[in-house]
Scaffold this active site. Structure first.
Site, PDB file in Angstrom:
ATOM      1  N   GLY B 202       0.800  -1.218   0.000  1.00  0.00           N
ATOM      2  CA  GLY B 202       0.000   0.000   0.000  1.00  0.00           C
ATOM      3  C   GLY B 202       0.831   1.266   0.000  1.00  0.00           C
ATOM      4  N   LEU B 228      -4.173  -5.525  -4.988  1.00  0.00           N
ATOM      5  CA  LEU B 228      -3.073  -4.559  -4.963  1.00  0.00           C
ATOM      6  C   LEU B 228      -1.842  -5.133  -4.271  1.00  0.00           C
ATOM      7  CD1 LEU B 228      -2.378  -1.542  -5.525  1.00  0.00           C
ATOM      8  CD2 LEU B 228      -3.055  -1.101  -3.178  1.00  0.00           C
ATOM      9  N   ASP B 229      -0.709  -5.077  -4.941  1.00  0.00           N
ATOM     10  CA  ASP B 229       0.576  -5.500  -4.373  1.00  0.00           C
ATOM     11  C   ASP B 229       0.596  -6.972  -3.972  1.00  0.00           C
ATOM     12  OD1 ASP B 229       1.363  -2.876  -4.684  1.00  0.00           O
ATOM     13  OD2 ASP B 229       0.901  -2.329  -2.624  1.00  0.00           O
ATOM     14  N   GLU B 230      -0.314  -7.767  -4.539  1.00  0.00           N
ATOM     15  CA  GLU B 230      -0.390  -9.179  -4.171  1.00  0.00           C
ATOM     16  C   GLU B 230       0.004 -10.090  -5.323  1.00  0.00           C
ATOM     17  OE1 GLU B 230      -1.167 -10.624  -1.332  1.00  0.00           O
ATOM     18  OE2 GLU B 230      -2.453  -9.281  -0.159  1.00  0.00           O
TER      19      GLU B 230
END
Lengths: 290, 290, 290, 290
Positions: B202, B228-230
């Site tokens: 994040g 997100l960001d995964e």
């Protein structure tokens, strides 16, 4: 007090003339400053100093020296602690089943890299008794169940007290420690977590690292606080891995990083190079003369 | 097809005789295997292969070759993709205000390290137009507000389509991308996150890294997925920091890591060395002849 | 031969159909390939393969298998060696006065990271006898003077022979080894040099590193050849240092790097992942299933 | 002198009361010490200090301040230099054909990471003129042959003089510099050598690294002295490689390390964090407030 040094760790709010004031205080007492490191946290205006003094020319008692510093420091709001080189800190190691960190600490103590005594090893499992025996260190096995946890922890803190322990090292000790215990040894319990915190807090970090597909794994040494794996970080390191490594490989590869990171953190603590500031640490550098 | 190579990325369930079978298939077509790397995921029994072929002696069309492989692979459940060396992949770079990753990609493309064309740069801010101009790359500024987001994204995907873009690189593009866009370019959008994932997912990772007092900061290049960001991680790296560095220092120091990590990930993708498997990546090594 | 594996290390001149040919050879014998890694040296056209086979379905003797491979390999000029997983390699450790590498090898052997037996420790000094005793390993002290060197080395090679030693590890053994000894154990003697070779070959590398003012120090594990510190490098690593560290600090900090590098090199050798090619090594990667 | 700082680099023989004396000197002038770092070389008894002062409350001229320090320092044998934050250092970059270091320096200057002006780029080849043009920096091409070397170097030093250059950066400038030139810019010429010195001094380090089979390659930034590649090292770093990489791969991979190392060294110099002591450097740490 020939060949004796003192290391002072000092903190206060930053203000004009602080370095000059403090160094002058010691100079006028006739003491030589062997090493002086400092850091100002610009965010909070907090000032930190590590001062190593040669006490060879000390003309009065240590107690006197401490009283004078207290007096001097009052108007500045100085907080400080001191460690004298003629006192050897006493370290207890708590372990469970994994031997690598324990071995590394014992070997580095024996080789003189870690200047401390290790009067006892505590464990909730009998597995590592043979390591304690190899190094002729008393070993206490205190198995913990849900029911006996409180009682066993009381025994642990009693043993620590009896042996005048200054620092507790959790060398892969797989039990959560109660906040009462932590309060007794505030900023004096060092844990090694087998992940690069804050990634993979909690259980099974290597399995989760594998599942997440990270390309590096790490380890983190930190002071233990009431919040699991949330305490101030002293040292971290990582090692590169690839898709070829399964969870067991990561666990094996990680062992080397864990033991490096833990022994560096313990060494920094023993050499009075760490100041905790909120949830962060100021770690002054080591090296010749530091 | 002199001096032309093909790189096949192959996957299927592992079974006896697979290596022999596949390599024999190409051998019997009279093609020389220049490089062959493989990996079996022991947890899932999945088999992965990267095969680089010399097409100099190809006696029929590429289409034919592909049809034969499809035929051969049916009973094995083979999934595969191919990249031919005479096709130069086309890359679009999306940026916001930070120039370091953009510069690094443009320079590495120009120097020949990244074998691709970069037909356009897209941004939600006008700030980096001068960089695009320095390198004579068309620059499209598509500012995004809550109201215009959908519309602007439509324009972006249209531009990508018109320019026959194969790979989208988010080089510090500070906008969340919709799942429709992601679906269009599944495993073909690479993002650089300025933290060592899964730590500090994040916003504001450097500030949070400072507050947490970590002793290393990192960067992560990953394929973009709906979470997100995964997404699957392609490459990560870290750099050592100390208590002396404030959030701005971390951000500055981190820039070098970000650009290294991103360009290595883009290079691996362009050289067909990455296979996504569940949420992990198999990244085959590069080097001479690979 | 349930649960038994064989690892073949293979080399020959590269030619079309090699991968297909070799893997087919094993497939037709009904053997499953668990892992296959390869590398072609583009400069010399030499081809290298590491093949891990499941011998569960082996329908004839190992001797037979080897004979068939010899037969198969003749027209290709194949050179190969094999290691079976049901044989545990036997390692002798030679030391002088520094204990860190010795401890690390013994602990890693006991923990199962190094799959080998360590039937004896040899030294030219009595200092580390206590370590050998801690781990219940026979210790032979063979002091060396200019006059006794030849005689003592004869005793060493005799002891190695009696104990059927496969690999000799010089874990900070501070004696130069004669070329006769080296010939006996060609590519089977691993030394750790306490510098990042080829920098600081020879004596006192840490002092010279200090004097040269390097910002990193390192260690190198290599096979011993007749030219001192010139043998094929298996593994290297470094650690960052600063001007604050004196020669003794470098020596202490370097110890951790030395033991990491040495144990990684020994592990690679024990797992048959190293092929020597001229004065370089091909080191195949490890990990799950390798 | 609001918002102006001064950084003093100070050296002398160590003696009792030095820190107190120096800090007191500045305190009594009413100046606030923003940062103070020091180091004593225990081998030579030499003392080094970096002092950052806030000049906001300076009640007299800089010249006055300097005269007073000179006066104060005489009995102590103090050597010192000062850099004021309102002066922007002027840097000349010398290049040949490789663009990566040049780009990195120009980008970091433009982004504000390197606080300097770059009034000119000099080269013995015309190849990189386009880079200079992209960044609107004057480019002078001064081809060097055996016959013209002396004459061209005279032109170079004349250009440096005309442009009031403070620091010369050899960003992969492949010409040996004469000792006259070096004397003019003693400890003010920084070179990047594409190897981990003292390994692979001289020509073709990547080829020689490949031939030696090293497992890491590196780069070294150092001040230029009369002895080629023997000057005081400012910064070094390495990156891991494998047998799979040929000389060209090493050269390509090394580029990233070269540019990191060079820009960190230039940054340290520009921030007055480097003191040369015999053939070593003291490099004080950077970070917030330093």
């Amino acid at each position: 007090m020939k060949d004796t040094n003192a290391v002072f760790l000092i903190r206060c709010m930053d203000k004009k003339g602080l370095v000059a004031g403090i160094t002058n205080f010691f100079y006028e007492l006739g003491l030589n400053i062997l090493n002086c490191q400092q850091y100002t946290d610009c965010m909070t205006g907090q000032y930190f100093m590590r001062l190593k003094l040669d006490l060879s020319d000390l003309a009065f008692s240590k107690k006197d020296l401490e009283n004078r510093l207290t007096e001097f420091g009052k108007p500045l709001g100085l907080e400080w602690s001191v460690h004298y080189s003629d006192y050897v800190p006493r370290v207890a190691i708590l372990v469970s089943k994994a031997s690598h960190c324990l071995y590394d600490l014992l070997v580095k103590q024996r080789e003189g890299t870690l200047k401390c005594e290790i009067p006892l090893i505590l464990s909730n499992h009998p597995d590592l008794e043979y390591v304690a025996e190899q190094f002729r260190v008393p070993f206490f096995c205190l198995p913990v169940t849900k029911e006996t946890k409180k009682e066993q922890e009381a025994k642990i803190t009693e043993l620590l007290s009896i042996h005048h322990i200054d620092l507790v090292v959790l060398a892969r000790y797989m039990q959560i420690i109660s906040s009462d215990f932590i309060d007794l040894y505030r900023n004096r319990i060092i844990n090694i977590h087998h992940a690069f915190l804050p990634a993979f807090q909690g259980a099974n970090p290597y399995l989760r690292a594998f599942q997440r597909g990270v390309k590096m794994i790490g380890a983190t040494a930190h002071y233990v606080t009431a919040d699991l794996d949330e305490g101030p970080i002293i040292e971290q390191d990582v090692v590169r891995v690839t898709h070829e490594y399964g969870p067991d490989d990561l666990s094996r590869i990680g062992r080397d990083v864990e033991m490096m990171v833990l022994s560096r953190a313990v060494k920094a603590h023993l050499e009075s190079r760490v100041i905790v500031h909120e949830n962060r640490t100021v770690v002054f550098t080591g090296g010749i003369g530091a």
